[in-house]
Design a protein around this motif. Structure first.
Motif, PDB file in Angstrom:
ATOM      1  N   GLN A 448      -8.153   8.513   6.730  1.00 55.53           N
ATOM      2  CA  GLN A 448      -7.552   7.569   5.785  1.00 55.53           C
ATOM      3  C   GLN A 448      -7.310   8.201   4.420  1.00 55.53           C
ATOM      4  O   GLN A 448      -6.295   7.917   3.764  1.00 55.53           O
ATOM      5  N   GLU A 449      -8.216   9.055   3.966  1.00 55.27           N
ATOM      6  CA  GLU A 449      -8.035   9.697   2.663  1.00 55.27           C
ATOM      7  C   GLU A 449      -6.786  10.574   2.660  1.00 55.27           C
ATOM      8  O   GLU A 449      -6.032  10.611   1.685  1.00 55.27           O
ATOM      9  N   SER A 450      -6.544  11.282   3.772  1.00 57.51           N
ATOM     10  CA  SER A 450      -5.350  12.124   3.862  1.00 57.51           C
ATOM     11  C   SER A 450      -4.088  11.277   3.897  1.00 57.51           C
ATOM     12  O   SER A 450      -3.058  11.648   3.321  1.00 57.51           O
ATOM     13  N   ALA A 451      -4.141  10.124   4.567  1.00 58.13           N
ATOM     14  CA  ALA A 451      -2.976   9.241   4.614  1.00 58.13           C
ATOM     15  C   ALA A 451      -2.662   8.687   3.223  1.00 58.13           C
ATOM     16  O   ALA A 451      -1.490   8.555   2.848  1.00 58.13           O
ATOM     17  N   ILE A 452      -3.715   8.364   2.444  1.00 61.03           N
ATOM     18  CA  ILE A 452      -3.488   7.894   1.072  1.00 61.03           C
ATOM     19  C   ILE A 452      -2.801   8.977   0.245  1.00 61.03           C
ATOM     20  O   ILE A 452      -1.855   8.719  -0.514  1.00 61.03           O
ATOM     21  N   LEU A 453      -3.266  10.222   0.380  1.00 67.15           N
ATOM     22  CA  LEU A 453      -2.657  11.327  -0.359  1.00 67.15           C
ATOM     23  C   LEU A 453      -1.221  11.558   0.074  1.00 67.15           C
ATOM     24  O   LEU A 453      -0.364  11.942  -0.731  1.00 67.15           O
ATOM     25  N   GLN A 454      -0.921  11.319   1.364  1.00 63.09           N
ATOM     26  CA  GLN A 454       0.461  11.434   1.823  1.00 63.09           C
ATOM     27  C   GLN A 454       1.346  10.416   1.112  1.00 63.09           C
ATOM     28  O   GLN A 454       2.443  10.737   0.658  1.00 63.09           O
ATOM     29  N   PRO A 493      -9.528   1.120   3.200  1.00 66.35           N
ATOM     30  CA  PRO A 493      -8.485   0.398   3.936  1.00 66.35           C
ATOM     31  C   PRO A 493      -7.571  -0.418   3.030  1.00 66.35           C
ATOM     32  O   PRO A 493      -6.351  -0.463   3.255  1.00 66.35           O
ATOM     33  N   SER A 494      -8.125  -1.040   1.999  1.00 69.61           N
ATOM     34  CA  SER A 494      -7.292  -1.817   1.073  1.00 69.61           C
ATOM     35  C   SER A 494      -6.376  -0.905   0.270  1.00 69.61           C
ATOM     36  O   SER A 494      -5.204  -1.236   0.034  1.00 69.61           O
ATOM     37  N   LEU A 495      -6.904   0.231  -0.169  1.00 71.52           N
ATOM     38  CA  LEU A 495      -6.068   1.182  -0.913  1.00 71.52           C
ATOM     39  C   LEU A 495      -4.928   1.710  -0.052  1.00 71.52           C
ATOM     40  O   LEU A 495      -3.782   1.817  -0.500  1.00 71.52           O
ATOM     41  N   LEU A 496      -5.222   2.039   1.193  1.00 74.07           N
ATOM     42  CA  LEU A 496      -4.190   2.581   2.083  1.00 74.07           C
ATOM     43  C   LEU A 496      -3.138   1.522   2.399  1.00 74.07           C
ATOM     44  O   LEU A 496      -1.932   1.794   2.393  1.00 74.07           O
ATOM     45  N   CYS A 497      -3.600   0.307   2.674  1.00 71.94           N
ATOM     46  CA  CYS A 497      -2.671  -0.780   2.961  1.00 71.94           C
ATOM     47  C   CYS A 497      -1.780  -1.060   1.741  1.00 71.94           C
ATOM     48  O   CYS A 497      -0.563  -1.228   1.858  1.00 71.94           O
ATOM     49  N   GLY A 498      -2.394  -1.111   0.561  1.00 74.94           N
ATOM     50  CA  GLY A 498      -1.630  -1.349  -0.658  1.00 74.94           C
ATOM     51  C   GLY A 498      -0.708  -0.203  -1.010  1.00 74.94           C
ATOM     52  O   GLY A 498       0.395  -0.419  -1.534  1.00 74.94           O
ATOM     53  N   ALA A 499      -1.135   1.034  -0.728  1.00 73.29           N
ATOM     54  CA  ALA A 499      -0.278   2.189  -1.014  1.00 73.29           C
ATOM     55  C   ALA A 499       0.972   2.149  -0.152  1.00 73.29           C
ATOM     56  O   ALA A 499       2.074   2.493  -0.615  1.00 73.29           O
ATOM     57  N   ALA A 500       0.831   1.724   1.103  1.00 76.52           N
ATOM     58  CA  ALA A 500       2.016   1.578   1.957  1.00 76.52           C
ATOM     59  C   ALA A 500       2.946   0.504   1.408  1.00 76.52           C
ATOM     60  O   ALA A 500       4.180   0.665   1.407  1.00 76.52           O
ATOM     61  N   PHE A 501       2.370  -0.585   0.913  1.00 76.09           N
ATOM     62  CA  PHE A 501       3.183  -1.642   0.308  1.00 76.09           C
ATOM     63  C   PHE A 501       3.915  -1.132  -0.929  1.00 76.09           C
ATOM     64  O   PHE A 501       5.123  -1.382  -1.113  1.00 76.09           O
ATOM     65  N   GLY A 502       3.208  -0.390  -1.790  1.00 73.62           N
ATOM     66  CA  GLY A 502       3.841   0.145  -2.994  1.00 73.62           C
ATOM     67  C   GLY A 502       4.923   1.158  -2.676  1.00 73.62           C
ATOM     68  O   GLY A 502       5.997   1.175  -3.300  1.00 73.62           O
ATOM     69  N   ARG A 503       4.666   2.007  -1.699  1.00 67.57           N
ATOM     70  CA  ARG A 503       5.674   2.989  -1.305  1.00 67.57           C
ATOM     71  C   ARG A 503       6.902   2.297  -0.711  1.00 67.57           C
ATOM     72  O   ARG A 503       8.042   2.755  -0.899  1.00 67.57           O
ATOM     73  N   LEU A 504       6.672   1.178  -0.005  1.00 72.16           N
ATOM     74  CA  LEU A 504       7.782   0.412   0.546  1.00 72.16           C
ATOM     75  C   LEU A 504       8.638  -0.173  -0.571  1.00 72.16           C
ATOM     76  O   LEU A 504       9.881  -0.136  -0.512  1.00 72.16           O
ATOM     77  N   VAL A 505       8.004  -0.695  -1.617  1.00 72.12           N
ATOM     78  CA  VAL A 505       8.743  -1.237  -2.764  1.00 72.12           C
ATOM     79  C   VAL A 505       9.567  -0.130  -3.419  1.00 72.12           C
ATOM     80  O   VAL A 505      10.750  -0.327  -3.754  1.00 72.12           O
ATOM     81  N   ALA A 506       8.955   1.033  -3.612  1.00 69.25           N
ATOM     82  CA  ALA A 506       9.689   2.146  -4.225  1.00 69.25           C
ATOM     83  C   ALA A 506      10.874   2.566  -3.372  1.00 69.25           C
ATOM     84  O   ALA A 506      11.962   2.868  -3.890  1.00 69.25           O
ATOM     85  N   SER A 507      10.675   2.590  -2.059  1.00 66.16           N
ATOM     86  CA  SER A 507      11.768   2.988  -1.161  1.00 66.16           C
ATOM     87  C   SER A 507      12.915   1.991  -1.232  1.00 66.16           C
ATOM     88  O   SER A 507      14.098   2.388  -1.258  1.00 66.16           O
ATOM     89  N   VAL A 508      12.613   0.708  -1.298  1.00 67.44           N
ATOM     90  CA  VAL A 508      13.653  -0.318  -1.388  1.00 67.44           C
ATOM     91  C   VAL A 508      14.397  -0.203  -2.715  1.00 67.44           C
ATOM     92  O   VAL A 508      15.631  -0.281  -2.772  1.00 67.44           O
TER      93      VAL A 508
END
Length: 871
Positions: A448-454, A493-508
């Motif tokens: 999970q830590e590596s996925a957050i850094l990704q 898990p909350s950080l990773l889930c939220g990071a995916a949400f934030g990256r999704l907003v940036a992508s949009v």
């Protein structure tokens, strides 16, 4: 609550009665601590004890003060406290090092085998074999984690709700034991290595608190042979401060954030704080951070003393590429997007908490009552579903994305500050041609830590569809996982889930709105903060933790604004996840203050008037009877004749006719005691009956009215006109029992049992001066687990001997008047960390007693409704 066939046995803290089964009102259910099935609300339980943070200023304590050289011994005491605080920080850092080392070892072993298998089977068409290998690893690790929780059930979850309760003054059984620490540390490394969507940061806070509670005692009930004569810190007050320091050290070790750890302990954990504790807690947090940093840097880089890895979770360095002059980490215009993300994060967090609460209630009704093996099977089911989802999503739902040139080159500064491997080394290329990578597998097939850094630092893009699917799957599986019988944290898990949400907003915003200046890593960080804030509802400490983890002070304003908005939005719908789980456990947690309308109540409205008391000089026979037939933890020391008060205190006169108990009620109370207190062992009822034969009274007919109903309807306790020398009688009515009693002090159950065990008594023919005297060290020697009255060998006691309790009672506890408003009562109880609060009238007579359960929100609400009904 305990029940009996054909009848209902109702117990409140100071009374016990059995009557025919009948329908209770919501007010009665609240006072009894039962659950209202219609509303499905869990009310505070009665079997939680309070910790005693108030000092008992009795004779042994005064002797210590008189013999103490204030300057020399005071300095020695302070020096020892600083050394203990340093040791707590170092040990907490070593616990974090142990967990991190084996998590990395097991994870690398698992992913190394599975990745090789996937690469081979993608050509041979044997992916089912790769899935079985992954299932074999994950199920084995999760099974071991569940077995450890069966050994110590308190080790399940993150432990933060329980530590919060402990620091609030509630004694949660087994929460700070050495066995809990061992099961927690080993269980969390197996749980994380087993691929569950859990983190190790939350359990680190619990582990640090256990170290803080146990290390200063230099003894353990799990290792009874380790007994060192260490006379310091033998009180709940001292242990509370060390637990606060240990919890802060756990946060500091987890995130490399010593200041954030201190603020976490201050904001979210500790209910009692003083200025002198602040510096010690910060020093403890620093010790934990740099201990972990020193060893991790040496083990992973081989450069001891370089301090390159400050915590278990580090977000790396956020900076724009030197070639991109238009890039900025964030701009003023981005604050509007951050506010909206905070609102969405609060809504998502509230949804997460709502779903998790319903799951927890379902587990309490359908899983926990069943054999313990069912909990293990549930954990294995979650692991099975999670593994299958991760594998199938990585193989089927991922897209092949092009690597950017900067990604292929790598970032040297990032490599030094974050990990020994470049971010791009964790890219997965399953089923993708050269120069492309599988974006879904990159997120799922990594720690999970590596996925957050990704998500924070990968220059390559992630498909919006991939990010949306990843967020939905991770959200649902993390919600399902939190609460199963494995040690599990919620931060990562909350950080990773939220990071995916934030990256999704940036992508949009980049792809569909055309905002090219946006830095994706910033939006991923803000999304992580928004979702985590919406789940846990922390503000100041979480802001500082995230700033320290990013090492970027310019993120202070956007993180703070996002967390505040997320908290306000989430609080509109429900509480934070930790407060929800505190409520689900029925812990009588006291908030910071009461509601304004509660001032319509007074101390006489909420106190328990039916008291069990002892006299200054009491026969052993009466003390044993009281201790064995009640579950109270403190007893008022009273006299009934105010005119002869001085003679009573001198011991020239003796009243040994304490409260008499019916023969018929002894078995009932004993059964209730066994069910409400696990630490008390059963005993032969005939043994106690023989002890109390000469005080036994004939059996009474049942009361015409329910005793509880009488208590509910009484708003003021009248005092009958009785002669001062009249002794208590079984023939008294309910009203007659509330006779005037001159209050002299408060004695604890632990103190009475210690006096009996050590034979502190004198005969009727002697003076009380001949009674043996115990020192303060002897009284506190058995702390924190004092002997139990049912372990006492009655054959060694002479029931006619007398115990003088006056030297050992607290002669000056905090008291309140019956007319004191509830807000004043609450503030006194809450601020001073009291366990019992006697209610004494203007002439020194005790009329009731207030405990933690009388100040819970549910109890006060019930009494307020009753107050309006009687107007």
């Amino acid at each position: 609550m305990a029940g009996c066939r054909g009848s209902l046995c109702c117990c409140c803290r100071w009374c016990c009665c059995c009557g025919e089964r009948e329908t209770r009102t919501p007010e009665e259910l609240t006072i009894l601590g039962e659950t209202q099935e219609e509303e499905d609300e869990i009310l505070p339980r009665k079997d939680y004890e309070s910790l005693d943070y108030d000092r008992c200023i009795n004779d042994p304590y005064l002797e210590v003060l008189e013999t103490m050289d204030n300057k020399q011994k005071g300095r020695r005491y302070e020096a020892v406290k600083w050394m203990v605080v340093f040791a707590i920080g170092v040990c907490t850092g070593l616990v974090g090092l142990f967990v991190d080392f084996f998590v990395r070892l097991f994870t690398q072993l698992k992913f190394g085998v599975v990745q090789t298998s996937v690469e081979e089977c993608s050509q041979k068409g044997c992916l089912a074999l790769s899935l079985l290998e992954l299932l074999g690893f994950n199920l084995t690790f999760v099974f071991l984690a569940s077995l450890l929780v069966l050994i110590e059930p308190v080790a399940a979850g993150s432990g933060i709700p329980e530590i919060k309760c402990y620091l609030n003054g509630v004694k949660v059984p087994g929460i700070v034991r050495l066995r809990t620490l061992l099961c927690k540390a080993f269980g969390v490394l197996f749980g994380v290595a087993g691929g569950l969507f859990v983190g190790k940061e939350g359990p680190m806070i619990h582990s640090g608190a256990v170290v803080g509670a146990g290390l200063p005692q230099f003894q353990s009930i799990s290792l009874r042979k380790i007994q060192l004569n260490f006379p310091y810190f033998r009180s709940d007050r001292d242990k509370r401060d060390f637990v606060s320091a240990g919890a802060a050290a756990g946060v500091a070790a987890a995130f490399g954030a010593p200041i954030g750890g201190t603020l976490f302990s201050l904001e979210e954990g500790s209910s009692f704080w003083n200025q002198g504790l602040t510096w010690k807690v910060l020093f403890c947090s620093m010790s934990a951070t740099f201990t972990l940093n020193f060893f991790r840097s040496g083990i992973q880089f081989g450069s001891w003393g370089s301090f390159q890895l400050p915590g278990l979770l580090n977000f790396g360095e956020f900076k724009c590429s030197d070639s991109d002059k238009k890039c900025h980490l964030w701009t003023a215009m981005d604050l509007g997007f951050f506010v909206v993300m905070g609102v969405i994060g609060g809504l998502l967090g509230a949804t997460f908490n709502c779903l998790n609460k319903r799951l927890a209630k379902y587990r309490m009704r359908n899983v926990h009552p069943k054999p313990k093996l069912v909990r293990v099977l549930e954990s294995l089911l979650v692991s099975l579903v999670t593994t299958v989802v991760v594998f199938v999503a990585s193989m089927v739902l991922g897209e092949c994305r092009q690597m950017s040139s900067s990604s292929q080159i790598g970032n040297g500064s990032f490599q030094l500050q974050v990990t020994s491997e470049d971010v791009n080394s964790s890219i997965k290329t399953f089923f993708c041609p050269n120069d492309t990578y599988n974006d879904m597998a990159t997120l799922f097939f990594n720690p999970q830590e590596s996925a957050i850094l990704q998500l924070f630092h990968q220059d390559g893009t992630f498909s919006p569809i991939t990010l949306a699917l990843f967020f939905i799957l991770y959200f649902l599986l993390a919600c399902w996982t939190y609460g199963i019988s494995v040690p599990s944290g919620l931060f990562v898990p909350s950080l990773l889930c939220g990071a995916a949400f934030g990256r999704l907003v940036a992508s949009v915003l980049k792809s569909y709105i055309g905002l090219g200046h946006i830095y994706s890593g910033t939006f991923a960080l803000i999304g992580a903060a928004a979702f985590l804030g919406g789940v846990v509802r922390m503000t100041i400490s979480l802001t500082v933790i995230l700033i320290e983890s990013t090492n970027e002070i310019t993120y202070g304003l956007p993180i703070m604004i996002t967390l505040m908005v997320a908290k306000w939005t989430g609080d509109f719908f429900n509480k934070g996840i930790y407060d929800i789980h505190v409520g689900l456990r029925g812990v009588p947690l006291l908030e910071w203050e009461t509601e304004v309308e509660m001032d319509k109540l007074r101390a006489s409205d909420i106190m328990e008037p039916n008291l069990t008391y002892v006299y200054p000089h009491t026969r052993i026979q009466s003390l044993v009877s009281i201790l064995r037939t009640t579950v109270h933890h403190a007893f008022p020391v009273v006299t009934e004749n105010r005119g002869n008060e001085k003679e009573f205190m001198k011991g020239n006169q003796l009243i040994s006719n304490n409260i008499k108990f019916k023969k018929s009620s002894i078995l009932t109370r004993a059964g209730e005691q066994r069910k409400r207190s696990q630490s008390m062992k059963s005993y032969p009822s005939s043994e106690l009956r023989n002890m109390c034969d000469e005080h036994a009274a004939p059996e009474e007919p049942a009361e015409k009215e329910d005793l509880l109903q009488q208590m509910l309807e009484r708003r003021y306790t009248p005092y009958p006109n009785l002669y001062p020398d009249q002794s208590p009688s079984e023939d008294w009515t309910m009203e007659e029992r509330f006779r005037p009693l001159t209050f002299h002090g408060l004695v604890l159950r632990s103190q009475l049992v210690t006096l009996l065990v050590r034979g502190v008594c004198y005969s009727e023919s002697q003076s009380s001066a001949s009674q043996p005297r115990l020192s303060y060290a002897e009284m506190a020697e058995d702390y924190p687990r004092y002997p139990d009255i049912h372990d006492l060998d009655l054959t060694l006691l002479n029931p006619r001997m007398i115990v003088d309790v006056t030297p050992y009672m607290n002669p000056s506890p905090f008291t309140v008047s019956p007319n004191t408003h509830v807000s004043q009562v609450f503030n006194l109880f809450r601020t001073m960390g009291l366990r019992h609060l006697p209610v004494v009238n203007a002439v020194g007579e005790i009329v009731g007693i207030i405990t933690r359960h009388n100040l819970t929100h549910e109890f006060l609400q019930a009494r307020l409704r009753q107050h309006f009904q009687t107007l």
